[in-house]
Design an enzyme around this catalytic site. Structure first.
Site, PDB file in Angstrom:
ATOM      1  N   ARG A   1     -21.406  12.849 -27.873  1.00  0.00           N
ATOM      2  CA  ARG A   1     -22.400  12.191 -26.967  1.00  0.00           C
ATOM      3  C   ARG A   1     -22.278  12.375 -25.852  1.00  0.00           C
ATOM      4  O   ARG A   1     -23.267  12.348 -24.829  1.00  0.00           O
ATOM      5  CB  ARG A   1     -22.084  10.568 -27.454  1.00  0.00           C
ATOM      6  CG  ARG A   1     -22.212  10.159 -28.854  1.00  0.00           C
ATOM      7  CD  ARG A   1     -23.282  10.383 -29.606  1.00  0.00           C
ATOM      8  NE  ARG A   1     -23.569   9.810 -30.883  1.00  0.00           N
ATOM      9  CZ  ARG A   1     -23.206  10.537 -31.842  1.00  0.00           C
ATOM     10  NH1 ARG A   1     -22.507  11.715 -32.081  1.00  0.00           N
ATOM     11  NH2 ARG A   1     -23.339  10.014 -33.027  1.00  0.00           N
TER      12      ARG A   1
ATOM     13  N   CYS B   1      -5.154  -9.231  -2.620  1.00  0.00           N
ATOM     14  CA  CYS B   1      -5.063  -9.874  -3.838  1.00  0.00           C
ATOM     15  C   CYS B   1      -4.285 -11.164  -3.884  1.00  0.00           C
ATOM     16  O   CYS B   1      -4.672 -11.897  -4.667  1.00  0.00           O
ATOM     17  CB  CYS B   1      -4.946  -8.789  -5.078  1.00  0.00           C
ATOM     18  SG  CYS B   1      -5.912  -7.247  -5.130  1.00  0.00           S
TER      19      CYS B   1
ATOM     20  N   CYS C   1      -9.493  16.309  10.083  1.00  0.00           N
ATOM     21  CA  CYS C   1     -10.397  17.303   9.733  1.00  0.00           C
ATOM     22  C   CYS C   1     -11.282  18.046  10.485  1.00  0.00           C
ATOM     23  O   CYS C   1     -12.125  18.608  10.170  1.00  0.00           O
ATOM     24  CB  CYS C   1     -11.470  16.394   8.476  1.00  0.00           C
ATOM     25  SG  CYS C   1     -12.602  15.719   9.312  1.00  0.00           S
TER      26      CYS C   1
ATOM     27  N   LYS D   1       4.663   1.092 -14.401  1.00  0.00           N
ATOM     28  CA  LYS D   1       3.064   1.180 -14.849  1.00  0.00           C
ATOM     29  C   LYS D   1       2.742   2.808 -15.105  1.00  0.00           C
ATOM     30  O   LYS D   1       2.120   2.786 -16.264  1.00  0.00           O
ATOM     31  CB  LYS D   1       2.345   0.819 -13.749  1.00  0.00           C
ATOM     32  CG  LYS D   1       2.477  -0.664 -13.203  1.00  0.00           C
ATOM     33  CD  LYS D   1       1.524  -1.116 -12.094  1.00  0.00           C
ATOM     34  CE  LYS D   1       1.536  -2.484 -12.044  1.00  0.00           C
ATOM     35  NZ  LYS D   1       0.828  -3.052 -10.791  1.00  0.00           N
TER      36      LYS D   1
ATOM     37  N   ASP E   1      -3.263   0.704  -3.039  1.00  0.00           N
ATOM     38  CA  ASP E   1      -3.409  -0.719  -2.613  1.00  0.00           C
ATOM     39  C   ASP E   1      -3.282  -0.671  -1.075  1.00  0.00           C
ATOM     40  O   ASP E   1      -3.193  -1.985  -0.487  1.00  0.00           O
ATOM     41  CB  ASP E   1      -2.810  -2.156  -3.146  1.00  0.00           C
ATOM     42  CG  ASP E   1      -1.282  -1.776  -3.269  1.00  0.00           C
ATOM     43  OD1 ASP E   1      -0.915  -1.013  -2.511  1.00  0.00           O
ATOM     44  OD2 ASP E   1      -0.545  -2.778  -3.726  1.00  0.00           O
ATOM     45  N   ASN E   2      -3.055   0.136  -0.468  1.00  0.00           N
ATOM     46  CA  ASN E   2      -2.706   0.182   0.987  1.00  0.00           C
ATOM     47  C   ASN E   2      -3.194   1.331   1.833  1.00  0.00           C
ATOM     48  O   ASN E   2      -3.512   2.637   1.166  1.00  0.00           O
ATOM     49  CB  ASN E   2      -1.449  -0.071   1.622  1.00  0.00           C
ATOM     50  CG  ASN E   2      -0.393   0.908   0.978  1.00  0.00           C
ATOM     51  OD1 ASN E   2      -0.211   1.945   1.776  1.00  0.00           O
ATOM     52  ND2 ASN E   2       0.071   0.824  -0.215  1.00  0.00           N
ATOM     53  N   PHE E   3      -3.467   1.208   3.033  1.00  0.00           N
ATOM     54  CA  PHE E   3      -3.986   2.465   3.950  1.00  0.00           C
ATOM     55  C   PHE E   3      -3.039   3.287   4.315  1.00  0.00           C
ATOM     56  O   PHE E   3      -3.295   4.536   4.782  1.00  0.00           O
ATOM     57  CB  PHE E   3      -4.952   1.849   5.032  1.00  0.00           C
ATOM     58  CG  PHE E   3      -6.453   1.481   4.306  1.00  0.00           C
ATOM     59  CD1 PHE E   3      -7.240   2.624   4.581  1.00  0.00           C
ATOM     60  CD2 PHE E   3      -6.664   0.300   4.310  1.00  0.00           C
ATOM     61  CE1 PHE E   3      -8.618   2.069   4.268  1.00  0.00           C
ATOM     62  CE2 PHE E   3      -7.860  -0.076   3.802  1.00  0.00           C
ATOM     63  CZ  PHE E   3      -8.758   0.958   3.798  1.00  0.00           C
TER      64      PHE E   3
ATOM     65  N   CYS F   1     -11.656  15.437  15.144  1.00  0.00           N
ATOM     66  CA  CYS F   1     -10.752  14.522  14.122  1.00  0.00           C
ATOM     67  C   CYS F   1      -9.581  15.265  14.111  1.00  0.00           C
ATOM     68  O   CYS F   1      -9.481  16.585  13.727  1.00  0.00           O
ATOM     69  CB  CYS F   1     -11.548  14.099  12.770  1.00  0.00           C
ATOM     70  SG  CYS F   1     -10.567  13.388  11.692  1.00  0.00           S
TER      71      CYS F   1
ATOM     72  N   ALA G   1      -4.794  -1.832 -10.824  1.00  0.00           N
ATOM     73  CA  ALA G   1      -6.183  -2.344 -11.127  1.00  0.00           C
ATOM     74  C   ALA G   1      -7.195  -1.019 -11.426  1.00  0.00           C
ATOM     75  O   ALA G   1      -7.772  -0.628 -12.323  1.00  0.00           O
ATOM     76  CB  ALA G   1      -6.673  -3.331 -10.271  1.00  0.00           C
TER      77      ALA G   1
END
Length: 338
Positions: A7, A181, A243, A81, A125-127, A240, A34
């Site tokens: 499919r 969260c 980059c 996990k 979950d973090n920068f 930058c 998540a």
């Protein structure tokens, strides 16, 4: 030959050729919470050839509401996990090679993993980690897909080194909204929407359909029925540090790395020794038994103290739950583990 992917192949932009491309690609997912679990499953079902997952944490009861790969058994056993994800993903598609790494996503570990990776997906979950991913992927010219969600809000953006602005261009400095969260909660539709956009963009990259990439920074609030897309090309900064024309990759520098840190949105501190250790978990469990109730699996030991819970991973990383005071956590760490 079975029709597992029939499919998907009927979808003209992918077709037989695109499916062959997918089956030759190597995907790195950083974080198996998540977003990491929500992106891993459809990509494994789609037949990506090889998937590597790195995550430092283990399954807890509060994860089960939105982290779709995990079960109550994983929470009871405190299964890492990455290991739990591999177990479920291999049961879904045994033809995909899934590698699980229980460890910290830092400059050293990620550099080792990037040698033959075709795409990186952000499930963190973090920068701190995101900026490391950003610098590494710029340095090694690997595309990556940013994603974040909290409450009913989500955001995602696809970064192509040499073509699009990078995360450093967009954000300039480490953001700190204060929303996590644990402070404002999260609902699963926010996770699923971000993951759906990440997976769709991943399909485009992995099947060489670059012209179909969205090209915008997308945000939404599924509860407030809001949806925004912003063109970001004008944000590309020729000077930058990550980059630009003469990049210095500032987030790969040693002084930018954290050896101990409060986990994002959690009443817990992670301590990472300067050099990896290889604990004898059996011996350590016996030692800690006098301090509190000990639970053990092949990957970690958990010891419930009077007010804190300490979790020691085989590689030497330690999570101390029940405090966000780094100084206190370090003292406890040295008292119990030397």
């Amino acid at each position: 030959m079975n029709d597992r992917y029939s499919r998907q192949q009927l979808f003209t932009p992918i077709g037989v050729e695109g499916q062959q491309h997918l089956q030759q690609k190597h995907l790195l997912i950083v974080g198996a919470g998540a977003l990491g679990s929500a992106t891993a499953e459809p990509l494994v079902r789609a037949g990506v050839g090889r998937v590597t997952i790195i995550d430092r944490d283990y399954v807890e009861w509060s994860n089960l509401q939105r982290q779709q790969l995990y079960t109550e058994q994983h929470a009871r056993e405190k299964t890492p996990k990455a290991i739990a994800a591999k177990e479920r993903l291999q049961a879904i598609n045994a033809d995909v090679a899934v590698e699980a790494i229980v460890g910290d996503a830092n400059v050293e570990t990620l550099t080792e993993l990037l040698s033959d990776v075709d795409l990186v997906i952000d499930g963190t979950d973090n920068f701190d980690i995101r900026f490391i991913i950003n610098d590494l992927t710029q340095k090694h010219h690997i595309p990556w897909i940013y994603g974040s969600c909290v409450g009913s809000y989500g955001a995602t953006y696809t970064i192509l080194p040499g073509t699009t602005p990078c995360l450093h261009c967009l954000l300039q400095a480490m953001p700190n909204t204060g929303m996590t969260c644990d402070t404002v909660g999260i609902i699963s539709p926010a996770v699923q929407i971000v993951a759906a956009y990440q997976v769709a963009e991943a399909f485009k990259i992995l099947t060489n359909n670059y012209a179909a990439l969205r090209g915008t920074f997308l945000t939404f609030d599924v509860w407030q029925n809001q949806h925004f897309e912003m063109k970001m090309q004008a944000a590309k900064n020729p000077v930058c540090q990550s980059c630009g024309e003469a990049p210095s990759y500032p987030y790969l520098a040693f002084e930018q790395q954290t050896k101990s840190a409060v986990l994002c949105g959690r009443d817990a501190v992670q301590i990472r020794p300067a050099q990896s250790k290889n604990y004898d978990l059996e011996a350590l469990a016996s030692t800690l038994a006098s301090q509190g109730a000990v639970q053990q699996n092949p990957y970690l030991i958990s010891c419930q103290l009077a007010e804190q819970r300490i979790v020691i991973f085989k590689d030497g990383r330690v999570l101390i739950h029940g405090t966000h005071d780094i100084h206190y956590a370090k003292n406890l760490y040295y008292r119990l583990l030397g």
